[in-house]
Design an enzyme around this catalytic site. Structure first.
Site, PDB file in Angstrom:
ATOM      1  N   ASP A 191      56.546  -3.554 -36.901  1.00 44.01           N
ATOM      2  CA  ASP A 191      56.614  -2.315 -37.678  1.00 44.01           C
ATOM      3  C   ASP A 191      55.228  -1.663 -37.693  1.00 44.01           C
ATOM      4  O   ASP A 191      54.205  -2.337 -37.849  1.00 44.01           O
ATOM      5  CB  ASP A 191      57.080  -2.605 -39.114  1.00 44.01           C
ATOM      6  CG  ASP A 191      57.521  -1.348 -39.843  1.00 44.01           C
ATOM      7  OD1 ASP A 191      58.723  -1.216 -40.120  1.00 44.01           O
ATOM      8  OD2 ASP A 191      56.641  -0.497 -40.150  1.00 44.01           O
ATOM      9  N   ILE A 192      55.198  -0.349 -37.562  1.00 36.02           N
ATOM     10  CA  ILE A 192      53.936   0.384 -37.486  1.00 36.02           C
ATOM     11  C   ILE A 192      53.205   0.403 -38.840  1.00 36.02           C
ATOM     12  O   ILE A 192      51.986   0.570 -38.893  1.00 36.02           O
ATOM     13  CB  ILE A 192      54.210   1.825 -36.967  1.00 36.02           C
ATOM     14  CG1 ILE A 192      53.006   2.395 -36.274  1.00 36.02           C
ATOM     15  CG2 ILE A 192      54.726   2.750 -38.062  1.00 36.02           C
ATOM     16  CD1 ILE A 192      53.298   3.649 -35.437  1.00 36.02           C
ATOM     17  N   ASN A 236      68.200  -1.472 -44.637  1.00 33.03           N
ATOM     18  CA  ASN A 236      68.325  -0.322 -45.522  1.00 33.03           C
ATOM     19  C   ASN A 236      69.391   0.584 -44.943  1.00 33.03           C
ATOM     20  O   ASN A 236      69.287   1.010 -43.788  1.00 33.03           O
ATOM     21  CB  ASN A 236      66.984   0.414 -45.619  1.00 33.03           C
ATOM     22  CG  ASN A 236      65.905  -0.454 -46.248  1.00 33.03           C
ATOM     23  OD1 ASN A 236      66.181  -1.260 -47.130  1.00 33.03           O
ATOM     24  ND2 ASN A 236      64.668  -0.289 -45.789  1.00 33.03           N
ATOM     25  N   GLY A 258      67.513   3.487 -48.883  1.00 34.31           N
ATOM     26  CA  GLY A 258      66.122   3.667 -48.468  1.00 34.31           C
ATOM     27  C   GLY A 258      65.928   3.781 -46.971  1.00 34.31           C
ATOM     28  O   GLY A 258      64.820   3.612 -46.464  1.00 34.31           O
ATOM     29  N   GLN A 259      67.005   4.088 -46.240  1.00 39.35           N
ATOM     30  CA  GLN A 259      66.889   4.198 -44.779  1.00 39.35           C
ATOM     31  C   GLN A 259      66.183   5.492 -44.393  1.00 39.35           C
ATOM     32  O   GLN A 259      66.552   6.568 -44.868  1.00 39.35           O
ATOM     33  CB  GLN A 259      68.292   4.174 -44.151  1.00 39.35           C
ATOM     34  CG  GLN A 259      68.258   4.155 -42.625  1.00 39.35           C
ATOM     35  CD  GLN A 259      69.652   4.011 -42.022  1.00 39.35           C
ATOM     36  OE1 GLN A 259      70.664   4.053 -42.722  1.00 39.35           O
ATOM     37  NE2 GLN A 259      69.684   3.864 -40.704  1.00 39.35           N
ATOM     38  N   HIS A 268      68.586  -0.940 -37.785  1.00 43.04           N
ATOM     39  CA  HIS A 268      67.484  -1.892 -37.590  1.00 43.04           C
ATOM     40  C   HIS A 268      67.444  -2.883 -38.732  1.00 43.04           C
ATOM     41  O   HIS A 268      67.803  -2.567 -39.857  1.00 43.04           O
ATOM     42  CB  HIS A 268      66.135  -1.163 -37.473  1.00 43.04           C
ATOM     43  CG  HIS A 268      65.841  -0.248 -38.623  1.00 43.04           C
ATOM     44  ND1 HIS A 268      66.403   1.005 -38.728  1.00 43.04           N
ATOM     45  CD2 HIS A 268      65.057  -0.386 -39.713  1.00 43.04           C
ATOM     46  CE1 HIS A 268      65.976   1.598 -39.823  1.00 43.04           C
ATOM     47  NE2 HIS A 268      65.164   0.766 -40.460  1.00 43.04           N
TER      48      HIS A 268
HETATM   49  P1  AMP Z   1      63.732   2.139 -42.876  1.00 41.78           P
HETATM   50  O1  AMP Z   1      62.983   2.763 -44.002  1.00 41.78           O
HETATM   51  O2  AMP Z   1      64.512   0.913 -43.277  1.00 41.78           O
HETATM   52  O3  AMP Z   1      64.574   3.144 -42.136  1.00 41.78           O
HETATM   53  O4  AMP Z   1      62.638   1.576 -41.899  1.00 41.78           O
HETATM   54  C1  AMP Z   1      62.030   2.321 -40.897  1.00 41.78           C
HETATM   55  C2  AMP Z   1      60.807   1.548 -40.496  1.00 41.78           C
HETATM   56  O5  AMP Z   1      60.406   2.017 -39.224  1.00 41.78           O
HETATM   57  C3  AMP Z   1      59.624   1.707 -41.440  1.00 41.78           C
HETATM   58  O6  AMP Z   1      59.227   0.423 -41.928  1.00 41.78           O
HETATM   59  C4  AMP Z   1      58.554   2.349 -40.542  1.00 41.78           C
HETATM   60  O7  AMP Z   1      57.250   1.887 -40.827  1.00 41.78           O
HETATM   61  C5  AMP Z   1      59.011   1.925 -39.164  1.00 41.78           C
HETATM   62  N1  AMP Z   1      58.603   2.790 -38.059  1.00 41.78           N
HETATM   63  C6  AMP Z   1      58.712   4.136 -37.986  1.00 41.78           C
HETATM   64  N2  AMP Z   1      58.256   4.576 -36.810  1.00 41.78           N
HETATM   65  C7  AMP Z   1      57.830   3.485 -36.116  1.00 41.78           C
HETATM   66  C8  AMP Z   1      57.252   3.283 -34.839  1.00 41.78           C
HETATM   67  N3  AMP Z   1      57.011   4.296 -34.004  1.00 41.78           N
HETATM   68  N4  AMP Z   1      56.955   2.011 -34.454  1.00 41.78           N
HETATM   69  C9  AMP Z   1      57.197   0.981 -35.281  1.00 41.78           C
HETATM   70  N5  AMP Z   1      57.762   1.097 -36.490  1.00 41.78           N
HETATM   71  C10 AMP Z   1      58.062   2.339 -36.914  1.00 41.78           C
END
Ligand code: AMP
Ligand code: ZN
Length: 114
Positions: free
Chosen positions: A30-31, A87, A93-94, A100
């Site tokens: 995760d970023i 989520n 919270g998605q 994912h």
């Molecule tokens: P959610 O809030 O459950 O939809 O999670 C989305 C997740 O994607 C968050 O934890 C973000 O930090 C992560 N995210 C968004 N863009 C990227 C990216 N380019 N590379 C890695 N993780 C990402």
């Protein structure tokens, strides 16, 4: 989906720190990590969320969870424990609308979640 960030990661159009990949799924860091270990596991197929799962996705979802076991070993969190989070939808919270699973570990998790 041409405007989906996780489809772009799956197609290697956007870079990611990949920890596991096979024909059907991809796992990458995760970023914005919320724990010392924070990996996202996605199907390569664009499925918007858990709410859009269909009968034929059964095997894929099982496959993701077995892969998570192996990824946890790779990350060194299989013995200390970890949390898998999905989520779903607005109140879930998605923020990224490509299915994912968050794999979080390396610290004690709180309950109930925020
Ligand atoms: P959610 O809030 O459950 O939809 O999670 C989305 C997740 O994607 C968050 O934890 C973000 O930090 C992560 N995210 C968004 N863009 C990227 C990216 N380019 N590379 C890695 N993780 C990402
Ligand atoms: Zn997608």
């Amino acid at each position: 989906m041409s405007d989906c960030i996780f489809c772009k990661i799956a197609m290697k159009e956007i870079p990611a720190k990949v920890v596991y990949e096979d024909e059907h799924i991809l796992a990458f860091h995760d970023i914005q990590p919320a724990a010392p270990s924070h990996v996202l596991v996605i199907p390569k197929e664009h499925i918007p969320s858990m709410a859009q799962l269909e009968e034929h996705h059964k095997v894929l979802i099982g496959h993701i969870h077995l892969a998570i076991q192996d990824i946890a070993v790779k990350l060194g969190i299989h013995e200390t424990g970890y949390r898998i989070v999905n989520n779903c939808g607005e109140q879930g919270g998605q923020t990224v609308h490509h299915l994912h699973f968050h794999l979080l570990g390396g610290r004690h998790m709180q309950w109930p979640p925020g």
